[in-house]
Design a protein around this motif. Sequence first.
Motif, PDB file in Angstrom:
ATOM      1  N   LEU A 495       0.742  -1.134   0.017  1.00  0.00           N
ATOM      2  CA  LEU A 495      -0.208   0.021   0.164  1.00  0.00           C
ATOM      3  C   LEU A 495       0.939   1.276   0.104  1.00  0.00           C
ATOM      4  CD1 LEU A 495      -2.796   1.551   0.235  1.00  0.00           C
ATOM      5  CD2 LEU A 495      -2.445   1.157   2.969  1.00  0.00           C
ATOM      6  N   GLY A 496       0.877   1.929  -1.221  1.00  0.00           N
ATOM      7  CA  GLY A 496       1.722   3.036  -1.302  1.00  0.00           C
ATOM      8  C   GLY A 496       2.860   2.850  -0.867  1.00  0.00           C
ATOM      9  N   GLY A 497       3.937   1.843  -0.626  1.00  0.00           N
ATOM     10  CA  GLY A 497       5.196   1.691  -0.388  1.00  0.00           C
ATOM     11  C   GLY A 497       5.211   1.195   0.752  1.00  0.00           C
ATOM     12  N   PHE A 498       4.299   1.245   1.656  1.00  0.00           N
ATOM     13  CA  PHE A 498       4.479   0.953   3.118  1.00  0.00           C
ATOM     14  C   PHE A 498       3.287   0.050   3.675  1.00  0.00           C
ATOM     15  CE2 PHE A 498       2.535   5.095   3.080  1.00  0.00           C
ATOM     16  CZ  PHE A 498       1.455   4.976   3.642  1.00  0.00           C
ATOM     17  N   ALA A 499       3.820  -0.935   4.560  1.00  0.00           N
ATOM     18  CA  ALA A 499       2.586  -1.975   5.086  1.00  0.00           C
ATOM     19  C   ALA A 499       1.671  -1.474   5.667  1.00  0.00           C
ATOM     20  CB  ALA A 499       3.610  -3.347   5.754  1.00  0.00           C
ATOM     21  N   PRO A 500       0.400  -1.756   5.511  1.00  0.00           N
ATOM     22  CA  PRO A 500      -0.687  -1.551   6.319  1.00  0.00           C
ATOM     23  C   PRO A 500      -0.488  -1.780   8.002  1.00  0.00           C
ATOM     24  CG  PRO A 500      -1.467  -2.563   4.228  1.00  0.00           C
ATOM     25  CD  PRO A 500      -0.117  -2.930   4.455  1.00  0.00           C
ATOM     26  N   MET A 501      -0.923  -1.051   8.923  1.00  0.00           N
ATOM     27  CA  MET A 501      -0.696  -1.270  10.354  1.00  0.00           C
ATOM     28  C   MET A 501      -2.044  -2.132  10.459  1.00  0.00           C
ATOM     29  SD  MET A 501       0.890   2.169  11.471  1.00  0.00           S
ATOM     30  CE  MET A 501       0.213   2.162  13.118  1.00  0.00           C
ATOM     31  N   GLU A 502      -1.666  -2.635  11.661  1.00  0.00           N
ATOM     32  CA  GLU A 502      -2.779  -3.499  12.605  1.00  0.00           C
ATOM     33  C   GLU A 502      -3.867  -2.447  12.876  1.00  0.00           C
ATOM     34  OE1 GLU A 502      -3.445  -5.736  16.730  1.00  0.00           O
ATOM     35  OE2 GLU A 502      -1.413  -5.301  15.917  1.00  0.00           O
ATOM     36  N   GLY A 503      -4.981  -3.043  12.700  1.00  0.00           N
ATOM     37  CA  GLY A 503      -6.342  -2.069  13.009  1.00  0.00           C
ATOM     38  C   GLY A 503      -6.566  -1.197  11.805  1.00  0.00           C
ATOM     39  N   GLY A 504      -6.126  -1.330  10.567  1.00  0.00           N
ATOM     40  CA  GLY A 504      -6.301  -0.645   9.280  1.00  0.00           C
ATOM     41  C   GLY A 504      -5.613   0.704   9.218  1.00  0.00           C
ATOM     42  N   ALA A 505      -4.653   0.967  10.200  1.00  0.00           N
ATOM     43  CA  ALA A 505      -3.971   2.266   9.759  1.00  0.00           C
ATOM     44  C   ALA A 505      -3.186   2.210   8.776  1.00  0.00           C
ATOM     45  CB  ALA A 505      -3.055   2.464  11.115  1.00  0.00           C
ATOM     46  N   ALA A 506      -2.802   3.377   8.217  1.00  0.00           N
ATOM     47  CA  ALA A 506      -2.073   3.385   6.757  1.00  0.00           C
ATOM     48  C   ALA A 506      -0.475   3.640   6.988  1.00  0.00           C
ATOM     49  CB  ALA A 506      -2.588   4.484   5.959  1.00  0.00           C
ATOM     50  N   GLY A 507       0.159   3.445   8.137  1.00  0.00           N
ATOM     51  CA  GLY A 507       1.434   3.453   8.254  1.00  0.00           C
ATOM     52  C   GLY A 507       2.048   5.009   8.461  1.00  0.00           C
ATOM     53  N   ALA A 508       1.174   5.689   9.509  1.00  0.00           N
ATOM     54  CA  ALA A 508       1.900   6.980   9.996  1.00  0.00           C
ATOM     55  C   ALA A 508       2.755   6.710  11.159  1.00  0.00           C
ATOM     56  CB  ALA A 508       0.604   7.951  10.393  1.00  0.00           C
ATOM     57  N   VAL A 509       2.797   5.433  11.655  1.00  0.00           N
ATOM     58  CA  VAL A 509       3.506   5.398  12.934  1.00  0.00           C
ATOM     59  C   VAL A 509       4.449   4.355  12.658  1.00  0.00           C
ATOM     60  CG1 VAL A 509       3.382   5.505  15.354  1.00  0.00           C
ATOM     61  CG2 VAL A 509       1.187   6.066  14.326  1.00  0.00           C
ATOM     62  N   ASP A 510       5.546   4.090  13.396  1.00  0.00           N
ATOM     63  CA  ASP A 510       6.486   2.954  13.146  1.00  0.00           C
ATOM     64  C   ASP A 510       5.609   1.728  13.675  1.00  0.00           C
ATOM     65  OD1 ASP A 510       8.294   0.880  13.845  1.00  0.00           O
ATOM     66  OD2 ASP A 510       9.789   2.444  14.322  1.00  0.00           O
ATOM     67  N   PRO A 511       5.718   0.749  12.796  1.00  0.00           N
ATOM     68  CA  PRO A 511       4.682  -0.484  13.062  1.00  0.00           C
ATOM     69  C   PRO A 511       4.916  -1.169  14.359  1.00  0.00           C
ATOM     70  CG  PRO A 511       5.702  -0.493  10.722  1.00  0.00           C
ATOM     71  CD  PRO A 511       6.307   0.745  11.375  1.00  0.00           C
ATOM     72  N   ARG A 512       6.303  -1.061  14.760  1.00  0.00           N
ATOM     73  CA  ARG A 512       6.686  -1.371  16.047  1.00  0.00           C
ATOM     74  C   ARG A 512       5.803  -0.968  17.277  1.00  0.00           C
ATOM     75  NH1 ARG A 512      13.056  -0.683  15.376  1.00  0.00           N
ATOM     76  NH2 ARG A 512      12.060   1.363  14.380  1.00  0.00           N
ATOM     77  N   PRO A 588      -7.877   7.260   9.546  1.00  0.00           N
ATOM     78  CA  PRO A 588      -7.298   6.042   8.926  1.00  0.00           C
ATOM     79  C   PRO A 588      -5.740   5.850   9.197  1.00  0.00           C
ATOM     80  CG  PRO A 588      -7.617   7.561   7.340  1.00  0.00           C
ATOM     81  CD  PRO A 588      -8.073   8.190   8.754  1.00  0.00           C
ATOM     82  N   PHE A 589      -5.116   6.972   9.792  1.00  0.00           N
ATOM     83  CA  PHE A 589      -3.777   6.689  10.228  1.00  0.00           C
ATOM     84  C   PHE A 589      -3.281   6.175  11.443  1.00  0.00           C
ATOM     85  CE2 PHE A 589      -4.281  10.411   7.218  1.00  0.00           C
ATOM     86  CZ  PHE A 589      -3.323  10.132   6.149  1.00  0.00           C
ATOM     87  N   ARG A 590      -4.148   6.509  12.333  1.00  0.00           N
ATOM     88  CA  ARG A 590      -3.998   5.880  13.654  1.00  0.00           C
ATOM     89  C   ARG A 590      -4.786   4.627  13.871  1.00  0.00           C
ATOM     90  NH1 ARG A 590      -4.381  11.866  16.556  1.00  0.00           N
ATOM     91  NH2 ARG A 590      -2.098  12.204  16.457  1.00  0.00           N
ATOM     92  N   GLY A 591      -5.835   4.442  13.049  1.00  0.00           N
ATOM     93  CA  GLY A 591      -6.618   3.099  13.132  1.00  0.00           C
ATOM     94  C   GLY A 591      -7.422   3.115  14.546  1.00  0.00           C
TER      95      GLY A 591
END
Length: 859
Positions: A495-512, A588-591
């Motif tokens: 998705l746009g060059g970064f992996a979707p995050m848990e909970g549907g968030a779009a990668g605004a935060v470090d996945p960790r 959608p960024f924080r989910g």
Amino acid sequence: MAGAPHQQSLVGLVMAATGADKLNQFTSDSEISFMMVCTMLVQLMTPGLALFYAGLCRPSGACTMMAKSTAAMGLITMLWFTFVFGMAFGPGWNGSSLVGDPFSCLGFSCLSEVKPAYAEGTLLGVPNLPGWLYGLYQNKFAVITPALASGAVADRLTLGPWMLFIAVWVIIVYAPWCKMVWGGGYFQQYGVFDFAGGIVVHTTSGWSALAAAKALGPRKHQDNTPHSVPLVLLGTALLWFGWFGFNAGSAYAPNGVAITAAINSQLAASSAMISWSAMHWWSTGKFGLIPLCVGSIAGLATVTPAAGFVQPEEACFIGVISGIVCFMAIHFVNGLQVDDALDVWAVHGVGGGLGSVLLGFMADPKACLDKETAPSFCVNPGTVAPLEDQWKKQLLAVLVCGIYSAIITYAGILLMKQAIRLYPNHHILVDDEMDEKAYSHSLAHPLLGAGDGGEGGVVTGQWETKPDGSRAFVAGSGAQEYGIMTPDDHRSPVLGGFAPMEGGAAGAVDPRLSGLPQKGKIMAEYVWLGGAETTGGFDIRSKSRTLDKKPSSVNQLPVWNYDGSSTNQAPGEDSEVLLQPVAMYPDPFRGGANIMVLCECVDPKGNPISTNTRANCAAVMARAQSHVPWFGIEQEYTLFEKDGVTPLGWPVGGEPKPQGPYYCSAGYDVSFGRNVMETHYRVCLAAGINISGTNAEVMPGQWEYQVGPCTGIDGADQLWMSRYLMIRVCELLEVNISFDPKPIPGEWNGAGCHTNYSTAVMRKPGGFREIIRAVEKLGPKHKEHIQIYGEGNDRRLTGRCETASIDNFSYGVANRGASVRIPRSAEKDGMGYFEDRRPASNMDPYLVTGKLVQTTLLD
């Protein structure tokens, strides 16, 4: 060794070979050697300036920036030794004290024999030097002066017109002031002193730079971030090194004055470096290499007129003052909204003038005026002292020089604009004019992926420009680790060059960090419209707060506030503006259960502030509620590379193949920015935005998405929130976005925000008659609508490139060249909607939708 033959020096051999053995009656070998070295040092300053300016400007204009300085070395030199030297230092033209006679040195005649440079004598008491040597030394001053002014017009004036401009400028600005201040002219006779060019060099160039920037207008995309700090440092080093020849050489002899001028140059540059950096830290809270470099140049420019007239402690003071005053001058000129790209006026115009005036206060005392009885501490006996009116004389000369230089330059640029093309193609890319590039990048595009691939985290590969003008990235080692699709890679793009995050968030935060619990708390991002411009032409601001629980409706959200003085929406003495929540969306960024909150801006009494256009729109929609107005808004936008000047997919410094293959395209060589589109599409759906579709547009790098159908005020609310989401997506993918209605001049489609509109009656059988009635009500109020349909719309609505003329209203069925298009389906079905094609991409949907309802239903 006894009996050895007489050994001639190198200078003696040269003089003997040229028949110039009489030279010794004027100067010694040491003086000639000293002046030769100083001449070469000053010669080095112009290439140093070229590197200094190139580092400060955009990479796409670096070659042109360096060429402007380099061209002066050739062009001005030929003019100088042909006739301009005579205008600067020859006898007064017809007895004038304002300019010398150009015919007195026509074809090098006055320098064809070895004779004193000052046949007339001077008020400064400069020792006699060979004419050739003096003319050569002064030539270096004439060369660098117009080169200094070039920094103000970065990314605008192309090389050819620049050369024409400086050829005329050196004749009608530089030469007269050289004569008046240094060549025995009016201001020298009046008692004005300028040791090495505070007036002649820095005031003329600085004020001319300011006028040129004003006459040319601002750059299309202003970005003052230096593209190469190492180049700036290298240029600074060469300039500082050469400045010793500039200032010490103006003593015209290896004596105490020269030594003092050199010491003063060093001290002023060093102290200005410190004070400038302190001001920068006070302003930004950071130190940096660029402030150190620019501060030192400001100190050198300011001490130049006083270098051989003041004591070292005064030079330190001059440096400290220059760092403060010149730094503040940058903010002053920015407030005037004059785009002096590289701050030439603040550093050189203000610095040179300031040093000239301070000389009137800080020169050696009156006792030093008598050369015979002057105390031993005097720097330059018999010249200048801080008499009661000396600073007034200096100030008068600075003001007259600055005003004269500015007026002549401003008028000259305006005349040139009428006669020839001054700007580069696109008004933003300049190196393409010379078919040269400063760099050949081997970097992956930021939209192609993100991660820790390649050696040292860098992806290897090469951007290649194809014969048709399109660009393709040939990926090498590290590409797969970096997320780039290579020919042998059959993975689906993320998705746009970064992996979707848990909970549907779009990668605004470090996945960790994405899985960390929020302990029942909710993060609410309050979004509102500011009063300035931040990104893409809009001012959409946001800040976060924590809620104890997720609200079930917008009415449960607390009113918040912000500092309106920082967004141009309130005065500093009463800066609090309230944020009144009006709509709520999933984030959608924080989910998770986190939300985004769209807000209106109101004053403490609850009244809409002046920039709040939503309140009136909401009132209009409430009055027309029974008509059930629907809106479908088509938002067009243009993506740019990280440099902010190259549209996505365009060759750096050039143009792609003509329009045609890009609209609704698929393919690596015709579709640019799909990751942005896909990511934005998904975050809009996740946020509950009624986004109904998207497509690539006619110009490469340009896209469109549609919001609607939405009822009433909800259409404008959702469009503003979709814009905010787009800006956030571009932030994540490190790409620039523009909502300018005509981002690229010429035969390239502009960007609109076509607004589709219908009412309940229009959507029922027989509604076509109501469509025609509503459209014909728009015609008489065409100008009223145009006034609120977006800034810069006149550049887009030209009657070409699928637009109607901004001056006339028209409509038609399936006509994309009309002001209003009625779909063929509406004519066939006898009901439907119409499309107002006039709104620009940067329009305010509250104004546009409100005006459509007001005109068609309420007036």
